[in-house]
Structure formats: structure tokens, C-alpha cells
Design an enzyme around this catalytic site. Sequence first.
Site, PDB file in Angstrom:
ATOM      1  N   CYS A   1     -27.460  45.806 -41.237  1.00  0.00           N
ATOM      2  CA  CYS A   1     -26.857  46.990 -41.858  1.00  0.00           C
ATOM      3  C   CYS A   1     -25.950  47.739 -40.893  1.00  0.00           C
ATOM      4  CB  CYS A   1     -27.951  47.926 -42.371  1.00  0.00           C
ATOM      5  SG  CYS A   1     -28.855  47.268 -43.785  1.00  0.00           S
TER       6      CYS A   1
ATOM      7  N   CYS B   1     -47.381  26.671 -45.929  1.00  0.00           N
ATOM      8  CA  CYS B   1     -48.208  26.391 -47.104  1.00  0.00           C
ATOM      9  C   CYS B   1     -49.176  25.243 -46.843  1.00  0.00           C
ATOM     10  CB  CYS B   1     -47.322  26.044 -48.298  1.00  0.00           C
ATOM     11  SG  CYS B   1     -46.367  27.414 -48.948  1.00  0.00           S
TER      12      CYS B   1
ATOM     13  N   CYS C   1     -40.834  28.422 -47.959  1.00  0.00           N
ATOM     14  CA  CYS C   1     -40.340  27.519 -49.003  1.00  0.00           C
ATOM     15  C   CYS C   1     -38.921  27.922 -49.398  1.00  0.00           C
ATOM     16  CB  CYS C   1     -41.243  27.578 -50.225  1.00  0.00           C
ATOM     17  SG  CYS C   1     -42.924  26.985 -49.991  1.00  0.00           S
TER      18      CYS C   1
ATOM     19  N   CYS D   1     -18.063  47.250 -30.988  1.00  0.00           N
ATOM     20  CA  CYS D   1     -18.074  47.302 -32.451  1.00  0.00           C
ATOM     21  C   CYS D   1     -19.012  48.438 -32.852  1.00  0.00           C
ATOM     22  CB  CYS D   1     -18.501  45.961 -33.052  1.00  0.00           C
ATOM     23  SG  CYS D   1     -20.211  45.512 -32.697  1.00  0.00           S
TER      24      CYS D   1
END
Length: 380
Positions: free
Chosen positions: A189, A249, A177, A333
Amino acid sequence: MNENTTSFSASEWLRYTRHIQLPEVGAAGQLKLKQSHILVIGAGGLGSPVALYLAAAGIGHLTLVDGDVVDTSNLQRQIIFEHRQVGQPKAAAAGERLRRLNPDIRVDAIEAFLSTDNAPELVATADLVVDCTDNFSARYLINDHCCALNKPWVFASIQKFFGQCALFTPGNACFRCLFPKPPVNVEDCNSAGVIGVLPGLLGVLQANEAIKYLLGLPTPLKNHLLLVDALNLEFRSIQLSHSDDCPACRDPATAPELPKRSEPQCAADAQSADVLHPEAFRQRFHQGDCVLLDVRGSEERRAFHIGGRHIPVDELPQRLEELENGGTVLCYCQSGVRSGKAVELLRQQGFQARSLGGGLLAWLRDGVDTLEDHRKNQGD
């Protein structure tokens, strides 16, 4: 609940006396904790404080699920581990620590990532689930099985100085939801960084809500999302709304197909044909006809690099003319996430490009050479 666990030993009574003195807990409440089974998924930054505090609080049965191993870079925030445990499976190492902390509880260590194969049984046997993962695949997996089995679960996420936390309970808004689809371009992180105390702060909040829920005490995070800004020390709570269109749901059987496994995001991003792991990356560099490119930020570059040109990934679209289109661009990186994005962008522009899998974290871990002799040829 384990109904066979109905009394305390003398050592347990002494251990939990500060809880028992609280009118909101008492002996009956402490017994509820002793009879409870909590499933903790992830034994990293969030899982460390969660597991430590739940074990100390006397949760009678803890199950830890994590398929990763302890890395030196974890020790800045994953306080359940010691330096001597680097290289050990996280679940086993954390389990060992918890048993030393509280020998009166049961700790099961599952050395595996959560998957569609093991999630149904793991969730079904727990009274409550605590999400200490770092990726949306795992969270959707947790959410959908908890919805199907009517189990409560506590969510948290962290990045840089910011965190989120929520308690999802049966009959209220669920994670789908809140996030019908996973956000795009979310850094982990490893690529964005995180202040070491932040997972401690969010993990303590998770443990607090889990304990209160089991005791039947007020849980303000139920059906609410708490936003935490540790930089400015600000907290904001947002009420969640149930979505009538949410498949989890409405009917858990119709929820979108889930991935088989839920590896950490940094691991999932390294499974590409465009990735060269450290030794292969070094060998490709020494073959020549390539450009070494650091796509991290300027501060990271100044702190440490292995040579090559420097163009942050966010600036790459505007600075493509600085790269010769002919050879292969070898991008790196911190963790491999940003270099993967750089490779995708470069390939779209007609470049040949490859990424250092696992980034500098993997490079330093493997101990390959630093390409120092080639810096003068590639620029500094």
C-alpha cells in the site's frame, strides 16, 4: 470456548439486544460469541474495522497482534486510531480503544509481529484467526499453523481499489492451495496506494464471515475467494480447489520452512546493505559525486518531491543513458520499495546506487532537510 462465561449482565443484554432479536442469533448465539476467542493479526487498515466490529458484536476475548507503531500516514484508513496516538504501539493503542468501546470483553494486546516463536501458542488458544496483515510471509505462517491445528481463518488483502477475501476451514482448500508460491513484484500500500475506505469494506466482510462462522450460519466465503473491485463496485466469487500437492494440507510438518518473523512488507524491504536511512542519505548527497533520482510516478512527483531527476522505475531500463555512470545514483520513492527495485536494476547495469530507506514517508517523519538548495544543480 470459555465455558465459564455462561450468562449476561443487564448491561450486556441491553448492548446486544439487536443481535438477540435476530432468530439466527438469539440469546444462545450471542452466548457463543461471548464464549469465543478470536485472534486478530495486524491492527492496521483491515484490523481496524475487524477489531471494532468484533468488539462491538460481543466477542468475549480478542487478541490483537501487531509490532508496528501508529504513523500519520496510517490515519487515512486505520480508523481505530486518533492523531494523538501517533508514535504509540498499534496493538496497545487499538486495545485501549476497544476496551473503551466494550468494557465487558477481554482484550489482549501483543506488541510483536507474528513469528514462528509465538504463532503456535497464539493460534492454538484461538477459536478463529483473522488475517489483517500486509505480507505473504505472515499469511503462510498463519495458514500453516491453522492447518496443523485445524483452526479456521479469514484472509483479506487490499491494494489500490481492489481486494480479496476468503474463509479457509479445516478439510478444504488452504492458502497454499491458492498461492503455492508468493507472487513476485507485488506492491504494498505504501508504494501502490489504497483508497481509504477499501480496508473498511474488506474488514467488515472479514468480521461478518467470522461472526457467522462462530454462529454456525451460512458462510459463502468458505472455500471461495471473493474478488472486490471498489472502483467499479463489482464483486466476483471463485470456488477454490484443494491441491493434492499442497504440503500444508498433506502434512503440516513438511510445509516449506517459514521466516522467523513477519514484518510488514515495507519494513522487510528496507533491510538491505543498499539502503541509506534519511540522515545517512542526506549526508551521502552532500558529499557530492552523486545523482538524486526520483523513481515515482508523475502524479506523485507533481504533488511533492525533494529534488533530483525524475525517471519512473518502469521507464528506467529504457532511459539509462540519461544517467552518468560514474557517481552514485541516490534513488527515492514513497516507501523504499520501488527505489529498492531501481537500485537492483542499476547495479545490474554497472551503476553504483543506493536507496532511501523507508522512502519519503521516513524522510518526512525524520524531519531532515529537503535538499532544496541542490535542486538547481540536479534538475527539477
